[in-house]
Design a protein around this motif. Structure first.
Motif, PDB file in Angstrom:
ATOM      1  N   UNK A 169      70.812  13.901 -35.507  1.00  8.82           N
ATOM      2  CA  UNK A 169      71.062  13.905 -34.057  1.00  8.82           C
ATOM      3  C   UNK A 169      69.780  13.845 -33.230  1.00  8.82           C
ATOM      4  N   UNK A 170      68.671  14.331 -33.768  1.00 12.86           N
ATOM      5  CA  UNK A 170      67.420  14.373 -33.018  1.00 12.86           C
ATOM      6  C   UNK A 170      66.371  13.467 -33.650  1.00 12.86           C
ATOM      7  N   UNK A 171      65.446  12.987 -32.818  1.00 12.21           N
ATOM      8  CA  UNK A 171      64.312  12.232 -33.338  1.00 12.21           C
ATOM      9  C   UNK A 171      63.329  13.203 -33.989  1.00 12.21           C
ATOM     10  N   UNK A 172      62.361  12.671 -34.714  1.00 11.86           N
ATOM     11  CA  UNK A 172      61.360  13.540 -35.350  1.00 11.86           C
ATOM     12  C   UNK A 172      60.578  14.320 -34.307  1.00 11.86           C
ATOM     13  N   UNK A 174      61.625  15.208 -31.329  1.00 15.15           N
ATOM     14  CA  UNK A 174      62.516  16.236 -30.775  1.00 15.15           C
ATOM     15  C   UNK A 174      62.654  17.411 -31.738  1.00 15.15           C
ATOM     16  N   UNK A 175      62.637  17.130 -33.039  1.00 16.44           N
ATOM     17  CA  UNK A 175      62.662  18.210 -34.034  1.00 16.44           C
ATOM     18  C   UNK A 175      61.424  19.089 -33.904  1.00 16.44           C
ATOM     19  N   UNK A 176      60.278  18.455 -33.677  1.00 11.30           N
ATOM     20  CA  UNK A 176      59.032  19.209 -33.507  1.00 11.30           C
ATOM     21  C   UNK A 176      59.100  20.082 -32.263  1.00 11.30           C
ATOM     22  N   UNK A 177      59.624  19.512 -31.179  1.00 12.38           N
ATOM     23  CA  UNK A 177      59.751  20.272 -29.929  1.00 12.38           C
ATOM     24  C   UNK A 177      60.714  21.445 -30.111  1.00 12.38           C
ATOM     25  N   UNK A 178      61.824  21.214 -30.795  1.00 11.14           N
ATOM     26  CA  UNK A 178      62.808  22.266 -31.033  1.00 11.14           C
ATOM     27  C   UNK A 178      62.201  23.404 -31.842  1.00 11.14           C
ATOM     28  N   UNK A 179      61.397  23.076 -32.841  1.00 15.99           N
ATOM     29  CA  UNK A 179      60.740  24.120 -33.633  1.00 15.99           C
ATOM     30  C   UNK A 179      59.775  24.934 -32.778  1.00 15.99           C
ATOM     31  N   UNK A 180      59.013  24.264 -31.923  1.00 12.08           N
ATOM     32  CA  UNK A 180      58.064  24.966 -31.063  1.00 12.08           C
ATOM     33  C   UNK A 180      58.780  25.798 -30.006  1.00 12.08           C
ATOM     34  N   UNK A 181      59.944  25.342 -29.550  1.00 10.31           N
ATOM     35  CA  UNK A 181      60.765  26.151 -28.657  1.00 10.31           C
ATOM     36  C   UNK A 181      61.173  27.445 -29.355  1.00 10.31           C
ATOM     37  N   UNK A 207      66.726  15.999 -23.548  1.00 11.04           N
ATOM     38  CA  UNK A 207      67.430  15.220 -24.571  1.00 11.04           C
ATOM     39  C   UNK A 207      68.013  16.118 -25.654  1.00 11.04           C
ATOM     40  N   UNK A 208      67.240  17.134 -26.039  1.00  6.16           N
ATOM     41  CA  UNK A 208      67.694  18.076 -27.071  1.00  6.16           C
ATOM     42  C   UNK A 208      68.948  18.815 -26.601  1.00  6.16           C
ATOM     43  N   UNK A 209      68.928  19.297 -25.363  1.00  2.00           N
ATOM     44  CA  UNK A 209      70.076  20.032 -24.824  1.00  2.00           C
ATOM     45  C   UNK A 209      71.314  19.137 -24.787  1.00  2.00           C
ATOM     46  N   UNK A 210      71.108  17.892 -24.365  1.00  9.00           N
ATOM     47  CA  UNK A 210      72.236  16.961 -24.269  1.00  9.00           C
ATOM     48  C   UNK A 210      72.801  16.639 -25.652  1.00  9.00           C
ATOM     49  N   UNK A 211      71.923  16.351 -26.611  1.00 11.76           N
ATOM     50  CA  UNK A 211      72.370  15.971 -27.949  1.00 11.76           C
ATOM     51  C   UNK A 211      73.016  17.140 -28.693  1.00 11.76           C
ATOM     52  N   UNK A 212      72.541  18.360 -28.430  1.00 12.63           N
ATOM     53  CA  UNK A 212      73.102  19.534 -29.093  1.00 12.63           C
ATOM     54  C   UNK A 212      74.291  20.109 -28.325  1.00 12.63           C
ATOM     55  N   UNK A 213      74.559  19.517 -27.136  1.00 11.37           N
ATOM     56  CA  UNK A 213      75.697  19.938 -26.308  1.00 11.37           C
ATOM     57  C   UNK A 213      75.608  21.415 -25.924  1.00 11.37           C
ATOM     58  N   UNK A 214      74.423  21.817 -25.451  1.00 13.24           N
ATOM     59  CA  UNK A 214      74.205  23.188 -24.991  1.00 13.24           C
ATOM     60  C   UNK A 214      73.660  23.140 -23.563  1.00 13.24           C
ATOM     61  N   UNK A 215      73.681  24.288 -22.893  1.00 17.43           N
ATOM     62  CA  UNK A 215      73.322  24.331 -21.480  1.00 17.43           C
ATOM     63  C   UNK A 215      71.868  24.682 -21.211  1.00 17.43           C
ATOM     64  N   UNK A 216      71.235  25.414 -22.128  1.00 16.85           N
ATOM     65  CA  UNK A 216      69.877  25.841 -21.868  1.00 16.85           C
ATOM     66  C   UNK A 216      69.090  26.017 -23.163  1.00 16.85           C
ATOM     67  N   UNK A 217      67.804  26.306 -23.020  1.00 20.30           N
ATOM     68  CA  UNK A 217      66.894  26.427 -24.166  1.00 20.30           C
ATOM     69  C   UNK A 217      67.344  27.521 -25.130  1.00 20.30           C
ATOM     70  N   UNK A 218      67.773  28.641 -24.566  1.00 21.83           N
ATOM     71  CA  UNK A 218      68.172  29.762 -25.417  1.00 21.83           C
ATOM     72  C   UNK A 218      69.320  29.385 -26.332  1.00 21.83           C
ATOM     73  N   UNK A 227      72.268  26.883 -37.639  1.00 19.21           N
ATOM     74  CA  UNK A 227      72.535  25.702 -38.454  1.00 19.21           C
ATOM     75  C   UNK A 227      71.388  25.350 -39.386  1.00 19.21           C
ATOM     76  N   UNK A 228      70.319  26.179 -39.350  1.00 16.27           N
ATOM     77  CA  UNK A 228      69.216  25.943 -40.256  1.00 16.27           C
ATOM     78  C   UNK A 228      68.322  24.784 -39.881  1.00 16.27           C
ATOM     79  N   UNK A 229      68.295  24.413 -38.593  1.00 10.72           N
ATOM     80  CA  UNK A 229      67.480  23.304 -38.125  1.00 10.72           C
ATOM     81  C   UNK A 229      66.009  23.677 -38.008  1.00 10.72           C
ATOM     82  N   UNK A 230      65.731  24.975 -37.852  1.00  5.31           N
ATOM     83  CA  UNK A 230      64.364  25.425 -37.603  1.00  5.31           C
ATOM     84  C   UNK A 230      64.033  26.610 -38.498  1.00  5.31           C
TER      85      UNK A 230
END
Length: 233
Positions: A169-172, A174-181, A207-218, A227-230
């Protein structure tokens, strides 16, 4: 708050210089209006009755009536009020306590101007905002409690969640950004780590919020951990 109208804000903090600094930051946004400010929780109640703001920025440690007590009273009297707590404490026990009282967000006073502006916008629109550093502490505590539960239920011990990048669902990047978040880094810090602009980071987060269908960073970080993404490190 009506669409297109200014976001009315009240600032409550017992340090006048800090209030003035926050006012200057908020004045950078044309759709923000600081209608009043005060120095303790009891004054917050009076000012909200008088000005009916959309968001109140509330210090947690104040004389006479602290931010936690004031938030309880405000949410009870004005169910639609959005309280954004300002604090020097990043301990998760403080955060969970004030959120239980009805606060919509929790910011550390070490936040930068962009984080403050973003937080006000998020809570004014009905969302929740927690400082990235605090989010990381909450997540670590969540994992610790989950581990204790599993150890209690299974004598064989805790089984680590399998870590897998969500490349479906995420680009590489975006995966890096999600981990740093998840690591608790702000947009600015993420940009410095990845050598990209803060604006680019914001685009990735959206983009991450939209693709993961969530409202905020938390929500994104909590879902990513479940889900074991990070990796929580």
């Amino acid at each position: 708050m009506n669409e297109g109208s200014k976001i009315k804000i009240v600032i409550i903090d017992d340090h006048q210089l800090f209030r003035e600094g926050v006012k200057r930051i908020l004045s950078m946004e044309s759709n923000f209006e600081v209608v009043a400010d005060g120095h303790d929780g009891s004054q917050a109640l009076e000012l909200v009755k008088l000005y009916r703001p959309d968001v109140i920025l509330m210090d947690i440690n104040m004389p006479e009536m602290n931010g936690v007590e004031a938030t309880k009273e405000l949410v009870k009297a004005f169910p639609n009020i959005k309280v954004l707590i300002l604090s020097i404490h990043d301990d998760e026990s403080y955060v969970t306590h004030v959120l239980k009282t009805g606060a919509s967000g929790y910011l550390l006073k070490e936040m930068d101007a962009d984080a403050l502006i973003e937080a006000v916008k998020v809570v004014a629109s009905g969302g929740a905002y927690i400082h990235p550093k605090v989010t990381h502490n909450l997540i670590k505590e969540y994992r610790r409690l989950a581990k204790e539960d599993d150890l209690h239920e299974e004598s064989i011990g805790y089984r680590e969640v399998e870590y897998r990048k969500p490349l479906h669902i995420l680009t590489r990047r975006e995966c890096e950004v999600l981990q740093l978040m998840t690591d608790g880094q702000s947009n600015r810090a993420i940009g410095e780590t990845l050598f990209i602009s803060e604006k680019t980071v914001k685009n990735h987060v959206s983009n991450i919020l939209q693709k993961m269908n969530v409202n905020d960073r938390t929500q994104a970080v909590v879902e990513a951990i479940k889900k074991g993404y990070v990796v929580v490190r």
